[in-house]
Design a protein around this motif. Structure first.
Motif, PDB file in Angstrom:
ATOM      1  N   SER A 279      -8.059 -32.223  -6.423  1.00  0.00           N
ATOM      2  CA  SER A 279      -6.986 -31.330  -6.849  1.00  0.00           C
ATOM      3  C   SER A 279      -6.018 -31.040  -5.711  1.00  0.00           C
ATOM      4  O   SER A 279      -4.840 -30.774  -5.934  1.00  0.00           O
ATOM      5  CB  SER A 279      -7.565 -30.027  -7.402  1.00  0.00           C
ATOM      6  N   GLU A 280      -6.489 -31.109  -4.451  1.00  0.00           N
ATOM      7  CA  GLU A 280      -5.579 -30.911  -3.324  1.00  0.00           C
ATOM      8  C   GLU A 280      -4.677 -32.127  -3.123  1.00  0.00           C
ATOM      9  O   GLU A 280      -3.565 -32.003  -2.613  1.00  0.00           O
ATOM     10  CB  GLU A 280      -6.378 -30.602  -2.063  1.00  0.00           C
ATOM     11  N   ILE A 281      -5.157 -33.305  -3.515  1.00  0.00           N
ATOM     12  CA  ILE A 281      -4.267 -34.471  -3.520  1.00  0.00           C
ATOM     13  C   ILE A 281      -3.130 -34.212  -4.494  1.00  0.00           C
ATOM     14  O   ILE A 281      -1.955 -34.486  -4.207  1.00  0.00           O
ATOM     15  CB  ILE A 281      -5.022 -35.750  -3.940  1.00  0.00           C
ATOM     16  N   ILE A 282      -3.470 -33.664  -5.665  1.00  0.00           N
ATOM     17  CA  ILE A 282      -2.443 -33.334  -6.653  1.00  0.00           C
ATOM     18  C   ILE A 282      -1.436 -32.369  -6.049  1.00  0.00           C
ATOM     19  O   ILE A 282      -0.225 -32.537  -6.184  1.00  0.00           O
ATOM     20  CB  ILE A 282      -3.093 -32.727  -7.911  1.00  0.00           C
ATOM     21  N   SER A 283      -1.945 -31.341  -5.371  1.00  0.00           N
ATOM     22  CA  SER A 283      -1.064 -30.354  -4.747  1.00  0.00           C
ATOM     23  C   SER A 283      -0.131 -31.023  -3.747  1.00  0.00           C
ATOM     24  O   SER A 283       1.072 -30.746  -3.707  1.00  0.00           O
ATOM     25  CB  SER A 283      -1.902 -29.277  -4.048  1.00  0.00           C
ATOM     26  N   MET A 284      -0.697 -31.924  -2.936  1.00  0.00           N
ATOM     27  CA  MET A 284       0.094 -32.625  -1.927  1.00  0.00           C
ATOM     28  C   MET A 284       1.206 -33.461  -2.563  1.00  0.00           C
ATOM     29  O   MET A 284       2.366 -33.408  -2.147  1.00  0.00           O
ATOM     30  CB  MET A 284      -0.829 -33.528  -1.107  1.00  0.00           C
ATOM     31  N   VAL A 285       0.852 -34.210  -3.601  1.00  0.00           N
ATOM     32  CA  VAL A 285       1.835 -35.083  -4.239  1.00  0.00           C
ATOM     33  C   VAL A 285       2.906 -34.270  -4.963  1.00  0.00           C
ATOM     34  O   VAL A 285       4.080 -34.610  -4.940  1.00  0.00           O
ATOM     35  CB  VAL A 285       1.145 -36.066  -5.207  1.00  0.00           C
ATOM     36  N   ILE A 286       2.478 -33.165  -5.604  1.00  0.00           N
ATOM     37  CA  ILE A 286       3.459 -32.300  -6.266  1.00  0.00           C
ATOM     38  C   ILE A 286       4.437 -31.740  -5.247  1.00  0.00           C
ATOM     39  O   ILE A 286       5.643 -31.672  -5.486  1.00  0.00           O
ATOM     40  CB  ILE A 286       2.747 -31.159  -7.024  1.00  0.00           C
ATOM     41  N   PHE A 307       2.648 -41.824 -12.515  1.00  0.00           N
ATOM     42  CA  PHE A 307       3.381 -41.726 -11.257  1.00  0.00           C
ATOM     43  C   PHE A 307       2.457 -41.952 -10.063  1.00  0.00           C
ATOM     44  O   PHE A 307       2.778 -42.708  -9.139  1.00  0.00           O
ATOM     45  CB  PHE A 307       4.044 -40.346 -11.158  1.00  0.00           C
ATOM     46  N   ILE A 308       1.285 -41.295 -10.074  1.00  0.00           N
ATOM     47  CA  ILE A 308       0.349 -41.441  -8.952  1.00  0.00           C
ATOM     48  C   ILE A 308      -0.204 -42.862  -8.876  1.00  0.00           C
ATOM     49  O   ILE A 308      -0.387 -43.413  -7.787  1.00  0.00           O
ATOM     50  CB  ILE A 308      -0.795 -40.413  -9.068  1.00  0.00           C
ATOM     51  N   GLU A 309      -0.487 -43.455 -10.031  1.00  0.00           N
ATOM     52  CA  GLU A 309      -0.993 -44.833 -10.035  1.00  0.00           C
ATOM     53  C   GLU A 309      -0.007 -45.776  -9.355  1.00  0.00           C
ATOM     54  O   GLU A 309      -0.398 -46.658  -8.583  1.00  0.00           O
ATOM     55  CB  GLU A 309      -1.266 -45.285 -11.466  1.00  0.00           C
ATOM     56  N   LYS A 310       1.270 -45.599  -9.641  1.00  0.00           N
ATOM     57  CA  LYS A 310       2.286 -46.449  -9.021  1.00  0.00           C
ATOM     58  C   LYS A 310       2.416 -46.129  -7.538  1.00  0.00           C
ATOM     59  O   LYS A 310       2.574 -47.021  -6.712  1.00  0.00           O
ATOM     60  CB  LYS A 310       3.627 -46.251  -9.725  1.00  0.00           C
ATOM     61  N   GLU A 327      -8.667 -23.346  -9.027  1.00  0.00           N
ATOM     62  CA  GLU A 327      -9.787 -22.881  -8.218  1.00  0.00           C
ATOM     63  C   GLU A 327      -9.709 -23.402  -6.786  1.00  0.00           C
ATOM     64  O   GLU A 327     -10.046 -22.699  -5.839  1.00  0.00           O
ATOM     65  CB  GLU A 327     -11.093 -23.327  -8.883  1.00  0.00           C
ATOM     66  N   ASN A 328      -9.229 -24.629  -6.611  1.00  0.00           N
ATOM     67  CA  ASN A 328      -9.281 -25.285  -5.307  1.00  0.00           C
ATOM     68  C   ASN A 328      -7.959 -25.304  -4.549  1.00  0.00           C
ATOM     69  O   ASN A 328      -7.910 -25.777  -3.425  1.00  0.00           O
ATOM     70  CB  ASN A 328      -9.759 -26.734  -5.474  1.00  0.00           C
ATOM     71  N   ASN A 329      -6.883 -24.842  -5.162  1.00  0.00           N
ATOM     72  CA  ASN A 329      -5.576 -24.931  -4.519  1.00  0.00           C
ATOM     73  C   ASN A 329      -4.867 -23.589  -4.524  1.00  0.00           C
ATOM     74  O   ASN A 329      -4.190 -23.239  -5.481  1.00  0.00           O
ATOM     75  CB  ASN A 329      -4.694 -25.956  -5.251  1.00  0.00           C
ATOM     76  N   ASP A 330      -5.018 -22.844  -3.466  1.00  0.00           N
ATOM     77  CA  ASP A 330      -4.323 -21.561  -3.379  1.00  0.00           C
ATOM     78  C   ASP A 330      -2.817 -21.737  -3.329  1.00  0.00           C
ATOM     79  O   ASP A 330      -2.070 -20.884  -3.801  1.00  0.00           O
ATOM     80  CB  ASP A 330      -4.788 -20.800  -2.126  1.00  0.00           C
ATOM     81  N   ASP A 331      -2.359 -22.836  -2.730  1.00  0.00           N
ATOM     82  CA  ASP A 331      -0.919 -23.011  -2.549  1.00  0.00           C
ATOM     83  C   ASP A 331      -0.255 -23.687  -3.742  1.00  0.00           C
ATOM     84  O   ASP A 331       0.958 -23.857  -3.756  1.00  0.00           O
ATOM     85  CB  ASP A 331      -0.640 -23.819  -1.279  1.00  0.00           C
ATOM     86  N   LEU A 332      -1.025 -24.062  -4.753  1.00  0.00           N
ATOM     87  CA  LEU A 332      -0.457 -24.650  -5.969  1.00  0.00           C
ATOM     88  C   LEU A 332      -0.574 -23.592  -7.059  1.00  0.00           C
ATOM     89  O   LEU A 332      -1.623 -23.380  -7.631  1.00  0.00           O
ATOM     90  CB  LEU A 332      -1.223 -25.916  -6.353  1.00  0.00           C
ATOM     91  N   ILE A 333       0.530 -22.908  -7.353  1.00  0.00           N
ATOM     92  CA  ILE A 333       0.468 -21.685  -8.141  1.00  0.00           C
ATOM     93  C   ILE A 333       0.975 -21.899  -9.562  1.00  0.00           C
ATOM     94  O   ILE A 333       1.656 -22.878  -9.861  1.00  0.00           O
ATOM     95  CB  ILE A 333       1.276 -20.552  -7.472  1.00  0.00           C
ATOM     96  N   LEU A 334       0.639 -20.950 -10.450  1.00  0.00           N
ATOM     97  CA  LEU A 334       1.168 -20.939 -11.808  1.00  0.00           C
ATOM     98  C   LEU A 334       2.688 -20.870 -11.766  1.00  0.00           C
ATOM     99  O   LEU A 334       3.264 -20.055 -11.055  1.00  0.00           O
ATOM    100  CB  LEU A 334       0.641 -19.717 -12.565  1.00  0.00           C
ATOM    101  N   TRP A 335       3.316 -21.722 -12.556  1.00  0.00           N
ATOM    102  CA  TRP A 335       4.775 -21.710 -12.603  1.00  0.00           C
ATOM    103  C   TRP A 335       5.206 -21.905 -14.057  1.00  0.00           C
ATOM    104  O   TRP A 335       5.931 -22.808 -14.411  1.00  0.00           O
ATOM    105  CB  TRP A 335       5.349 -22.808 -11.710  1.00  0.00           C
ATOM    106  N   GLY A 336       4.679 -21.046 -14.927  1.00  0.00           N
ATOM    107  CA  GLY A 336       4.774 -21.214 -16.364  1.00  0.00           C
ATOM    108  C   GLY A 336       3.362 -21.358 -16.892  1.00  0.00           C
ATOM    109  O   GLY A 336       2.423 -21.621 -16.144  1.00  0.00           O
ATOM    110  N   LYS A 337       3.182 -21.198 -18.215  1.00  0.00           N
ATOM    111  CA  LYS A 337       1.833 -21.183 -18.779  1.00  0.00           C
ATOM    112  C   LYS A 337       1.059 -22.451 -18.472  1.00  0.00           C
ATOM    113  O   LYS A 337      -0.120 -22.414 -18.158  1.00  0.00           O
ATOM    114  CB  LYS A 337       1.916 -20.981 -20.291  1.00  0.00           C
ATOM    115  N   LEU A 338       1.724 -23.613 -18.542  1.00  0.00           N
ATOM    116  CA  LEU A 338       1.037 -24.885 -18.308  1.00  0.00           C
ATOM    117  C   LEU A 338       1.575 -25.612 -17.086  1.00  0.00           C
ATOM    118  O   LEU A 338       1.320 -26.793 -16.918  1.00  0.00           O
ATOM    119  CB  LEU A 338       1.182 -25.788 -19.540  1.00  0.00           C
ATOM    120  N   ARG A 340       2.375 -25.971 -12.801  1.00  0.00           N
ATOM    121  CA  ARG A 340       1.962 -25.619 -11.450  1.00  0.00           C
ATOM    122  C   ARG A 340       3.047 -26.067 -10.474  1.00  0.00           C
ATOM    123  O   ARG A 340       3.644 -27.132 -10.633  1.00  0.00           O
ATOM    124  CB  ARG A 340       0.629 -26.301 -11.085  1.00  0.00           C
ATOM    125  N   ASN A 341       3.273 -25.252  -9.453  1.00  0.00           N
ATOM    126  CA  ASN A 341       4.273 -25.582  -8.447  1.00  0.00           C
ATOM    127  C   ASN A 341       3.739 -25.172  -7.087  1.00  0.00           C
ATOM    128  O   ASN A 341       2.919 -24.254  -6.972  1.00  0.00           O
ATOM    129  CB  ASN A 341       5.586 -24.846  -8.750  1.00  0.00           C
TER     130      ASN A 341
END
Length: 763
Positions: A279-286, A307-310, A327-338, A340-341
């Motif tokens: 999930s932190e990889i996701i945060s990094m890429v986002i 996008f990540i596959e490419k 749970e694992n990314n404090d710096d990836l926050i809610l930015w709308g109901k669904l 994350r930013n």
């Protein structure tokens, strides 16, 4: 005998003969010839908690040694000490012999050859669990010697120069293939073993503390920022093999290398951002590539995965990380109901952020619990012009910056000292601190949703409702004999009863005990008798009643306790009594309960399963419908009466089969249940069951009774307009509901302009 003579002295090395050493062993004093064993770990199987290495046994009292040895291992420990004390060469020469003497070695060989525990157990006439115990004990015995031997090789510097060894280069002196196999099996049996060994062809013995190997690895590997390592690496039996087996090393060593060099492998992915999760990889890429965040709905996840596959040339399963992303990314926050930013992309300057945090602290200063719906409403004025446009974005930002000051969970915040309290505890404490409080009081004070409050009240048996207000049962000052008094009335509930009926039937008892309404009675009974009865609003059910109380089961009970043919008015009357509903709609409840009822006539019905028809009736019904629908698409009430004339059907009753004449009701039931090619519509949701109007359609596009009414009127309209009184006459002529225009207007089919109906749909 002196104190020294009473002790084991194993590291005062002497240059005497082996015979002298044996005498020392026999007399209780053991001497080593070989410094190789100085730092050898004592095998765990002996449970020697006071020391770790063999050298720590020096001058250790024999009696104390026995106390610290695992039960029943003293003789085995002396055998082990005897072997290592004679030196490395002796140990090496005797290793195969020692393994051969292991008890139940034959069972371990069978396991090495792939036999299953239950197969071996069947042959030996013992249980599978017993075979597993034997296997574990045999492995432990072997590892006593194998680990000691490998430790000794490490201490001799055997592993200093070579990157990896083949298995037979290590145990070159063992000729028996069975012994080779059990050694491999034993070392692989425990994952935490300090040496790694994987297979005979490509094996590696690497001590986990060997840092020199890491330097050799670092010269071989060059990592990009992140990449798919399957291009260069392959994975075999938990071993990473680099460049066609040039380097083969344990997974633990490899992860150590990656940690020391700020790299990490996850799945097939290697990257330079340090230790982090998927999930932190996701945060990094986002953060780097999706500065506006990611939407975590099905479409957003699919697009992000592509996008990540490419980007990484790697089949990345984003969905597997979604559950733990917050749970694992404090710096990836809610930015709308669904959505994350990353916190770096929220678009607030330092002053705006400071003002927001201060105002939020003021809002929560005097409350224990606050929903972010309310927080956003109060902070909305200072959020104008920022990117924080809803409660979810506000929650994400506030939680990130103030998570050490408050407790955040499920779009709500509470004081940190209340972190360990459940929402149920907060409600309970509030009610406890007030004599009587309404649900509005609790909701406004604790800022909790109404449905949440009701679920809490349902779970807390000691919360009592009085006149739609709440208190605790301890505050009611109930009579000492209240439980026994109530037990006399509840014991008569053999199946189930509506709480209103129970209250009204015992009104004098209610007055005596100051029980003001059925809701209060319900809660008090629930508090006292929760183990014997099921309390599911508004019913009290005997726990022995084997079906849940539902409208379906209430109606089925009424129908089944009468004869097989039941009066509609009788069912309605009894259902009204049981449900305490004087405006009970039988037809509506029969339909929504999905009870298959066969309408016999105007005031009688039975279960569909009780009805059958002979072949003549089936033939005649089919012919009459076919003739009618040659020129028509809808059969109305008058048509149904004509179609049913002279037909009949049979009902199975307790007194035998009974013949009934068919009428428009029974004909409609027959077509509905047995002839799929026709549609049967009725007005059951619009009026009383006894007066229900029926129609049967063939090859029409209507999907409801209202659709039929609308189409009938539409055919008589001109330019999609029709006088309202004319519409009523048309409906009456077709024996349809004359009130239908009002229904059609309410449902959006029509609108009325100057007493004229305007048609709004095409069906």
């Amino acid at each position: 005998m002196s104190n020294k003579e009473k002790t084991i002295s194993i590291f005062e090395f002497i240059e005497d003969s082996m015979e002298y050493a044996q005498k020392n062993i026999d007399s209780g004093t053991i001497d080593f010839y070989d410094h190789t064993f100085d730092n050898v770990l004592i095998p765990k199987v002996f449970y020697l908690t006071n020391f770790k290495y063999l050298k720590e046994l020096s001058y250790y009292n024999i009696e104390n040694l026995k106390k610290n040895l695992r039960k029943n291992t003293y003789d085995k420990f002396l055998s082990y000490i005897e072997t290592v004390s004679k030196g490395f060469i002796f140990f090496e020469e005797k290793l195969e012999e020692k393994i051969r003497k292991i008890e139940h070695l034959d069972i371990l060989i069978k396991r090495c050859n792939g036999e299953k525990l239950n197969e071996i157990g069947a042959k030996l006439n013992v249980t599978r669990e017993r075979v597993r115990q034997i296997e574990k004990n045999a492995v432990d015995d072997i590892l006593i010697y194998i680990n000691t031997y490998l430790e000794a090789l490490y201490n001799k510097g055997q592993f200093n120069n070579n990157i990896f060894f083949n298995f037979k280069e290590i145990f070159y002196f063992i000729a028996d293939n069975d012994i080779v196999n059990v050694i491999i099996y034993a070392i692989n049996y425990y994952k935490e073993n300090i040496f790694a060994i994987y297979n005979e062809e490509y094996s590696c013995f690497v001590h986990k503390e060997k840092k020199d190997l890491l330097k050799k690895i670092s010269k071989k590997i060059k990592l990009e920022k992140y990449f798919n390592y399957y291009d260069s690496f392959s994975k075999l039996n938990n071993t990473l093999i680099f460049e066609l087996n040039i380097l083969d090393f344990s997974l633990d060593i490899y992860l150590n290398y990656l940690r020391n060099n700020s790299y990490l492998f996850k799945g097939n992915l290697a990257y330079i951002y340090g230790e982090c999760s998927i999930s932190e990889i996701i945060s990094m890429v986002i953060r780097d590539y999706y500065p506006n965040g990611i939407t975590l709905d099905d479409k957003g996840i699919k697009e992000f995965a592509i996008f990540i596959e490419k980007l990484l040339n790697y089949p990345f399963k984003v969905s597997s990380a979604i559950a733990k992303i917050d749970e694992n990314n404090d710096d990836l926050i809610l930015w709308g109901k669904l959505k994350r930013n990353h916190i770096n992309n929220i678009g607030l300057n330092k002053d705006q952020l400071g003002l927001l945090l201060e105002e939020f602290k003021k809002i929560v200063a005097n409350v224990d619990y606050l929903l972010f719906d309310d927080a956003y409403k109060q902070l909305e004025p200072i959020l104008k012009g920022t990117l924080i446009t809803d409660k979810y974005k506000l929650y994400g930002v506030i939680k990130y910056y103030l998570n050490e000051d408050f407790y955040f969970k499920k779009m709500a915040v509470r004081k940190l000292e209340l972190k360990d309290q459940t929402l149920s505890d907060l409600v309970y404490n509030y009610i406890d601190n007030h004599d009587l409080c309404t649900k509005e009081d609790i909701i406004s004070e604790l800022f909790i949703p109404k449905n949440t409050l009701f679920s809490i009240i349902r779970e807390r048996l000691d919360i009592i409702a009085i006149d739609e207000k709440y208190t605790l049962i301890d505050k009611l000052n109930l009579k000492d004999n209240i439980k026994s008094s109530l037990e006399k009335i509840i014991v008569n509930v053999k199946e189930y009863i509506h709480r209103d009926i129970l209250f009204n039937n015992n009104i004098e008892l209610m007055k005596e005990n100051n029980i003001v309404d059925s809701t209060m009675l319900f809660h008090i009974l629930r508090y006292f008798f929760d183990n014997e009865y099921i309390f599911n609003v508004p019913y009290i059910q005997n726990i022995e009643y084997d079906k849940p109380v539902s409208m379906r089961n209430i109606l089925l009970d009424i129908i089944n306790k009468h004869n097989d043919v039941v009066s509609i008015s009788k069912i309605t009357e009894e259902a009204q009594e049981i449900t305490a509903n004087k405006e009970f709609s039988l037809v509506y409840n029969l339909r929504i309960s999905e009870i298959n009822i066969f309408r016999i006539n105007h005031d009688q019905l039975t279960l569909k399963e009780n009805v059958y028809f002979d072949d003549i009736v089936k033939y005649m019904v089919n012919n009459r419908l076919t003739d009618l629908f040659r020129n028509e698409s809808i059969a109305f009430m008058k048509d149904l009466k004509d179609l049913s004339k002279g037909l009949y059907f049979y009902v199975k009753t307790k007194k035998g089969d009974k013949r009934y004449p068919m009428d428009l009701y029974s004909l409609s039931s027959y077509v509905e249940y047995y002839l799929d090619k026709y549609k049967v519509f009725n007005s059951v949701a619009l009026n009383n069951y006894n007066d229900a109007s029926y129609v049967i359609c063939n090859n029409c596009k209507c999907n409801s009774y209202i659709d039929v009414m609308y189409n009938v009127l539409l055919k008589h309209s001109k330019d999609k307009r029709l006088n309202r009184l004319d519409a009523i006459k048309i409906l009456k002529n077709k024996s349809l509901l004359a009130s239908i225009p009002a229904v059609l207007v309410n449902e959006g089919y029509l609108k009325v302009v100057d007493d004229e109906l305007i048609f709004l749909k095409n069906i």
